[in-house]
Design a protein around this motif. Structure first.
Motif, PDB file in Angstrom:
ATOM      1  N   ASN A   1       0.818  -1.209   0.000  1.00 10.20           N
ATOM      2  CA  ASN A   1       0.000   0.000   0.000  1.00 10.20           C
ATOM      3  C   ASN A   1       0.855   1.265   0.000  1.00 10.20           C
ATOM      4  OD1 ASN A   1      -2.507  -1.235  -0.117  1.00 10.20           O
ATOM      5  ND2 ASN A   1      -2.647  -1.426   2.110  1.00 10.20           N
TER       6      ASN A   1
ATOM      7  N   SER B   1       2.379   1.628  -3.524  1.00 15.31           N
ATOM      8  CA  SER B   1       1.426   1.903  -4.596  1.00 15.31           C
ATOM      9  C   SER B   1       0.655   3.200  -4.399  1.00 15.31           C
ATOM     10  CB  SER B   1       0.462   0.735  -4.780  1.00 15.31           C
ATOM     11  OG  SER B   1      -0.304   0.528  -3.628  1.00 15.31           O
ATOM     12  N   TYR B   2       0.285   3.524  -3.171  1.00 16.86           N
ATOM     13  CA  TYR B   2      -0.540   4.708  -2.933  1.00 16.86           C
ATOM     14  C   TYR B   2       0.254   5.918  -2.449  1.00 16.86           C
ATOM     15  CZ  TYR B   2      -4.295   1.371  -3.459  1.00 16.86           C
ATOM     16  OH  TYR B   2      -5.133   0.405  -3.957  1.00 16.86           O
TER      17      TYR B   2
END
Length: 84
Positions: free
Chosen positions: A18, A21-22
């Motif tokens: 996470n 990716s974010y």
């Protein structure tokens, strides 16, 4: 950029995924204190691949320029054992 052991990364894989990716973070993974691999955002990987492609194209153009164009196509095919 954070550095984690492979074991720590395994224990927190979903969180690291996470974050890369974010939040667009980069994480270096180590084994026995040595840098082994990295988790990076997909955009970073795509940029790296684009740069590699551009370098390959530049090298191919340079090789073609060095080879010159004095050799007829049929002779080049013969030397490269193409289409005989």
């Amino acid at each position: 950029m954070e550095t984690l052991s492979i074991g720590e990364a395994r224990d927190h894989f979903a969180e690291l995924l996470n974050r890369t990716s974010y939040a667009k973070e980069r994480v270096v993974l180590t084994r026995h204190g040595k840098r082994l691999a990295a988790m990076v955002p997909l955009e970073d990987l795509e940029l790296l691949e684009l740069l590699e492609d551009r370098l390959d194209i530049e090298q191919a153009r340079n090789a073609l320029a060095e080879a010159g164009t004095d050799m007829p196509w049929d002779e080049l095919k013969k030397q490269l054992s193409l289409g005989q």
